[in-house]
Enzyme design. Sequence first.
Site, PDB file in Angstrom:
ATOM      1  N   ARG A  74      10.157  12.824 -17.430  1.00 12.23           N
ATOM      2  CA  ARG A  74      11.281  12.699 -18.377  1.00 12.23           C
ATOM      3  C   ARG A  74      10.833  12.538 -19.820  1.00 12.23           C
ATOM      4  O   ARG A  74      11.504  12.995 -20.730  1.00 12.23           O
ATOM      5  CB  ARG A  74      12.153  11.510 -17.958  1.00 12.23           C
ATOM      6  N   LYS A 183       3.592   8.835  -0.476  1.00 12.38           N
ATOM      7  CA  LYS A 183       4.197   7.705   0.208  1.00 12.38           C
ATOM      8  C   LYS A 183       4.824   6.780  -0.832  1.00 12.38           C
ATOM      9  O   LYS A 183       4.373   6.830  -1.979  1.00 12.38           O
ATOM     10  CB  LYS A 183       3.167   6.970   1.059  1.00 12.38           C
ATOM     11  N   ASP A 212      -0.999  10.694   2.875  1.00 16.03           N
ATOM     12  CA  ASP A 212      -1.420   9.305   3.030  1.00 16.03           C
ATOM     13  C   ASP A 212      -2.889   9.324   2.629  1.00 16.03           C
ATOM     14  O   ASP A 212      -3.723   9.881   3.352  1.00 16.03           O
ATOM     15  CB  ASP A 212      -1.269   8.851   4.485  1.00 16.03           C
ATOM     16  N   HIS A 213      -3.208   8.723   1.482  1.00 16.98           N
ATOM     17  CA  HIS A 213      -4.548   8.971   0.932  1.00 16.98           C
ATOM     18  C   HIS A 213      -5.667   8.411   1.828  1.00 16.98           C
ATOM     19  O   HIS A 213      -6.812   8.823   1.716  1.00 16.98           O
ATOM     20  CB  HIS A 213      -4.670   8.482  -0.518  1.00 16.98           C
ATOM     21  N   LYS A 217     -10.087   9.772   3.091  1.00 16.25           N
ATOM     22  CA  LYS A 217     -11.358   9.039   2.969  1.00 16.25           C
ATOM     23  C   LYS A 217     -12.329   9.553   4.037  1.00 16.25           C
ATOM     24  O   LYS A 217     -11.964   9.681   5.208  1.00 16.25           O
ATOM     25  CB  LYS A 217     -11.116   7.529   3.162  1.00 16.25           C
ATOM     26  N   GLU A 251      -7.435  -6.738   0.736  1.00 17.64           N
ATOM     27  CA  GLU A 251      -7.613  -6.485  -0.694  1.00 17.64           C
ATOM     28  C   GLU A 251      -7.789  -7.811  -1.425  1.00 17.64           C
ATOM     29  O   GLU A 251      -7.210  -8.825  -1.018  1.00 17.64           O
ATOM     30  CB  GLU A 251      -6.376  -5.781  -1.261  1.00 17.64           C
ATOM     31  N   ASP A 270       4.325  -1.277   2.818  1.00 13.82           N
ATOM     32  CA  ASP A 270       3.354  -0.709   1.887  1.00 13.82           C
ATOM     33  C   ASP A 270       2.041  -0.306   2.570  1.00 13.82           C
ATOM     34  O   ASP A 270       1.454   0.705   2.232  1.00 13.82           O
ATOM     35  CB  ASP A 270       3.068  -1.752   0.794  1.00 13.82           C
ATOM     36  N   HIS A 275      -0.982   3.331   6.026  1.00 10.29           N
ATOM     37  CA  HIS A 275      -2.439   3.353   6.157  1.00 10.29           C
ATOM     38  C   HIS A 275      -2.942   2.714   7.471  1.00 10.29           C
ATOM     39  O   HIS A 275      -3.802   3.269   8.146  1.00 10.29           O
ATOM     40  CB  HIS A 275      -3.097   2.619   4.988  1.00 10.29           C
ATOM     41  N   LYS A 375      -2.912  -8.897   0.485  1.00 13.56           N
ATOM     42  CA  LYS A 375      -3.397  -8.901  -0.894  1.00 13.56           C
ATOM     43  C   LYS A 375      -3.963 -10.280  -1.199  1.00 13.56           C
ATOM     44  O   LYS A 375      -3.593 -11.268  -0.560  1.00 13.56           O
ATOM     45  CB  LYS A 375      -2.251  -8.568  -1.846  1.00 13.56           C
TER      46      LYS A 375
HETATM   47  C1  BG6 Z   1      -1.457   2.007  -1.659  1.00 14.21           C
HETATM   48  C2  BG6 Z   1      -0.630   0.748  -1.690  1.00 14.21           C
HETATM   49  O1  BG6 Z   1      -0.848   2.969  -0.844  1.00 14.21           O
HETATM   50  O2  BG6 Z   1      -2.754   1.701  -1.148  1.00 14.21           O
HETATM   51  C3  BG6 Z   1      -1.305  -0.315  -2.540  1.00 14.21           C
HETATM   52  O3  BG6 Z   1       0.653   1.050  -2.230  1.00 14.21           O
HETATM   53  C4  BG6 Z   1      -2.715  -0.556  -2.047  1.00 14.21           C
HETATM   54  O4  BG6 Z   1      -0.568  -1.536  -2.529  1.00 14.21           O
HETATM   55  C5  BG6 Z   1      -3.478   0.761  -1.926  1.00 14.21           C
HETATM   56  O5  BG6 Z   1      -3.363  -1.403  -2.989  1.00 14.21           O
HETATM   57  C6  BG6 Z   1      -4.813   0.553  -1.261  1.00 14.21           C
HETATM   58  O6  BG6 Z   1      -5.556   1.733  -1.344  1.00 14.21           O
HETATM   59  P1  BG6 Z   1      -7.147   1.692  -1.380  1.00 14.21           P
HETATM   60  O7  BG6 Z   1      -7.561   3.126  -1.321  1.00 14.21           O
HETATM   61  O8  BG6 Z   1      -7.518   0.997  -2.661  1.00 14.21           O
HETATM   62  O9  BG6 Z   1      -7.562   0.892  -0.193  1.00 14.21           O
END
Ligand code: BG6
Length: 522
Positions: A74, A183, A212-213, A217, A251, A270, A275, A375
């Site tokens: 935007r 996501k 989903d990243h 990995k 984390e 989340d 994940h 977290k």
């Molecule tokens: C994201 C979450 O999908 O993955 C975050 O929304 C999280 O809250 C993150 O911190 C963790 O990803 P990675 O690759 O740092 O483990």
Amino acid sequence: MQPGDGMNTTATFADAAVEEKGAANGNSGVREPVTVVLFGASGDLAKRKVIPAMYDLAQHKSLGPRYAIVGFSRTPMSDESFRKTVEEAAKSISEVGPIDPKKWEEFASNLYYQAGEYGNLEDFKKLAKRLDALSAEKDLGGNRLFYLSTPPEVYPHIVEQLGRAGLAKASSPDAWVRIIIEKPFGRDLASAKELNKIVLSVFDEKQVYRIDHYLGKDTVQNLLVLRFSNGIFEPLWNRNYVDHVQITAAETLGVERRGGFYETAGALRDMIQSHVLQLTSLVAVEPPARFDATAVRNEKLKVLQSARPYDLGMVATAVVRGQYGPGVVDGKPVPGYRQEPGVNPHSRTETFVAMELLIDNWRWAGVPFYLRTGKRLAKRSTEVVIQFKRAPHIVFRERLVEDNRLVLNIQPDEGICVSFGVKKPGTEMGIGNVAMNFSYRQAFGDGTRSAYATLLGDCVRGDATLFDRGDSVEAAWALVDPILDVWSAAKTAAVPIYPAGSWGPRESELLLERSGRRWYNP
Ligand code: BG6
């Protein structure tokens, strides 16, 4: 490659899976040009992860011989100021290592920007014109990749406008149109189904890449390689030899600047729904017949479908939540979740979840999977622990025996460790626990690629193996939905507070202690 056809309201996920069979797999080079449209281009994710990943791909010639990347959001901006903004971001926070100024200049000459409202058809028509003009000017052909990196509320608007502006269909039979959707894909089962319905009224399932990243990995993909390219692990990978499995995604970071978003999400939505359940599926999956999108994703879906559904009683006994209070992380005092910006001072949102998951199939019957994420925990580490059963009969005096564990370290110290007992040197019959370690860094150096680069590259090549299919996303929501329901109904129930820098609330320990087990903290 399949041309992207437009409206399709009747296709099922299974039909789509069959059509995908021919999708490219492996690392075949990309010989066709592509235009990427990045929605949400001025946002954090786009600048920190997606654009640096595209730069990385461009350096490896994996975006195609010619390409254009058009940012859309935007904020009004010229091409030039878009290039400047993303350059600054890439240089300060990029995951892909140092940026070479010369190479960046070349890359940046392929960046463009188009401002617009996500729900405005006129703006999408302007976008379509711009894409046609760029295509003619740079001889880009008709391959197009739309990347949705906006707040999820606007996904439906973007998808609908892409359909109305005629952008969801390929312009010729040999061109493709694909869409990557970030996501969270929905916030519960009903909204995920609704989003799937909207997306599939405009695109075919085979055009849709739900990202989903974690699946990008290397160490996550290695779960499949370790299991299915070796003869020695798989025979043990079942209820006869495995006592239980632990999956931890810990984390040290708090919610950072995402308090507003996190208040509406929480750790179950989340991290667990996406994940952690992806990791679970790969640990538990049956060997697929082939390594392709259909076979792998069919098998992964079966894992989620075999998971025992949570009822009220199980939510009470098998699921623990927690929220971080003030504490000390990496030697520094940090505030509690309720003191974070954008967070309700009385918030009951969970920043920690530990749960027992049971998979009711022949391989895993009776083997608990303990999942945990949080977290502000003591250490950043994502790990899978396979705890093997003890030796059936102990012949040594004093019942000397050691644990056998296989630990797969997903991040940050990527590697694999097997622990077992050995005879300690000396005249006594003493047994000590030792470990055999494999370190990715020692074996292969530091040259890992960002997860986003891997996944974007796969999408450009038409390989959906590492993306989520609509039915799997729904199955994952179906699993966590009852937990969300119980929590939202129990409006006054206390959420245990754990000190930042710890391993979560005491309740998490109790979850394992009641069966004589304990967490292996990384
Ligand atoms: C994201 C979450 O999908 O993955 C975050 O929304 C999280 O809250 C993150 O911190 C963790 O990803 P990675 O690759 O740092 O483990």
